[in-house]
Design a protein around this motif. Structure first.
Motif, mmCIF file in Angstrom:
data_model
loop_
_atom_site.group_PDB
_atom_site.id
_atom_site.type_symbol
_atom_site.label_atom_id
_atom_site.label_comp_id
_atom_site.label_asym_id
_atom_site.label_seq_id
_atom_site.Cartn_x
_atom_site.Cartn_y
_atom_site.Cartn_z
ATOM 1 N N ARG A 163 73.587 30.595 -41.962
ATOM 2 C CA ARG A 163 73.537 32.058 -42.033
ATOM 3 C C ARG A 163 72.205 32.590 -41.501
ATOM 4 N N ALA A 181 72.019 34.909 -38.228
ATOM 5 C CA ALA A 181 71.464 36.261 -38.343
ATOM 6 C C ALA A 181 70.343 36.510 -37.345
ATOM 7 N N THR A 182 69.624 35.445 -36.969
ATOM 8 C CA THR A 182 68.453 35.638 -36.107
ATOM 9 C C THR A 182 68.719 35.334 -34.639
#
Length: 394
Positions: free
Chosen positions: A117, A121-122
């Motif tokens: 995750r 997300a990045t």
């Protein structure tokens, strides 16, 4: 006895023969069928040719504390269920723990899930929609949960053929024997890291690190190493000393504590049983279990079960006959589980020491991830149900 400090491990002689002998041995006798070290078509990568980082990362986390033969079927099932980073990031913790069930050290699964995750997300998609989320530095990988320096180095060398050293337990053993180091490696980790970095072949880091791991796994084993098959025999100080099994030197381990755990398989009038989900932190966090707790000195096990269910679930039970007693060893403690059938009397079950509690039928237990010790409890429970016996407390 002189100074208590030991000399930092040094490379025994010229480096090039060590590299050449190890890599020649590996080409002949190494493990060349590890799936995440190959392209999808089964071909070996050439020098500098990248492999899919996702499969390597999953495998490296699974291999922490676990041998390759055990990991392989889990890795294949994992990759079928979560074939890429997006699939893992989108999965629920329940799905992740179910697939990890039986592999142990469940914090690894939760960290892998959290790392997916975090990377998801990045990562920044390119205009073509093909973003590359994978770090190319030690620091980038070590920023993910549960990734230490050796795991990060192994991922970088395996996936990208980058020259990063490794120092897992197998490698520490091989290097400690190579130099006959007189103290436990953990006391001189900085020196062992320098030794691993010095030995690493910068032209073939992926092959060299794999060869080092294969040597530790198949030849330079903890007990009865096969020195006659070792490509480093002529260079090995422990072999020259006549007793390679004496290395690596170990600290005297502390005594492993032993505890007795009283466990209640609590049933209601409908034949359902009560399970609770552990808090998310710790070795077995997020898994489900039958409630219970540690026996106090001088306490009867039936009293332990009644007390624990009162303290942790706010319920009253009648403790009946014993269902099963089993022992289970962790790395840091040994436990004996004494399991009794119980009948629920009063109190609405509350998760006072857990995430949640749930009444389930015995045939629904397979839908929940349990620690390994609970699998034998479930098997005993299923056998009792199959035999037509009542779950009621005797």
């Amino acid at each position: 006895m002189g100074s208590s400090r030991t000399r930092s491990p040094q490379v025994p002689g010229p480096i090039e023969p060590l590299r050449a002998h190890l890599l020649d041995w590996w080409e002949r006798d190494g493990r060349h069928h590890i799936p995440w070290k190959l392209h999808p078509d089964g071909s070996r990568p050439g020098p500098g040719e990248p492999l899919a980082a996702y499969g390597v990362w999953v495998a490296e986390v699974m291999l922490q504390q676990t041998q390759l033969a055990v990991v392989l079927p889990y890795w294949h099932r994992w990759m079928a269920a979560f074939p890429d980073l997006d699939a893992l990031a989108a999965a629920s913790e329940h799905e992740v723990l179910m697939l990890w069930q039986g592999l142990g050290y469940y914090a690894r699964a939760r960290r892998l899930h959290a790392g997916a995750r975090q990377l998801h997300a990045t990562s920044q998609p390119s205009p073509q929609g093909t973003g590359d989320p994978w770090p190319r530095t030690l620091e980038g990988w070590m920023a993910l949960p549960g990734i230490g320096r050796s795991t990060a180095g192994s991922i970088l060398s395996s996936a990208f053929d980058r020259p990063f050293a490794i120092l897992d337990g197998n490698v520490q053993r091989v290097l400690a024997r190579l130099v006959a180091h007189p103290a436990p490696p953990k006391r001189e980790l900085a020196g062992f890291w320098r030794l691993s970095e010095t030995l690493l072949d910068p032209q073939r880091p992926r092959a060299f690190n794999q060869a080092l791991m294969d040597l530790g796994a198949g030849v330079c084993t903890p007990r009865q190493p096969s020195c006659g098959a070792c490509p480093w025999q002529a260079h090995c100080a422990a072999y020259a000393a006549g007793d390679p099994g004496r290395f690596p030197v170990k600290d005297t381990p502390p005594p492993v504590p032993f505890q007795v755990i009283g466990v209640g398989v609590v049933s209601d009038a409908a034949g359902r049983v009560l399970i609770d989900q552990r808090l998310p932190e710790g070795l077995l966090g997020g898994l489900w279990e039958f409630p219970g707790g540690k026996q106090e000195p001088g306490e009867a096990i039936e009293a332990t079960i009644q007390r624990e269910l009162r303290e942790e679930l706010a319920i009253e039970v009648t403790v009946g006959e014993e269902l099963i007693t089993l022992e289970h060893a962790y790395s840091h403690k040994r436990l004996r589980f004494v399991v009794h059938l119980c009948r629920w009397l009063a109190g609405e079950p509350q998760p006072l020491a857990s995430q949640q509690v749930r009444w389930v039928t015995p045939d629904e237990l397979a839908s929940y991830p349990f620690p390994a010790a609970n699998a034998r409890i479930i098997a005993a429970l299923e056998a009792r149900v199959a035999a037509g016996s009542s779950l009621a407390a005797g």
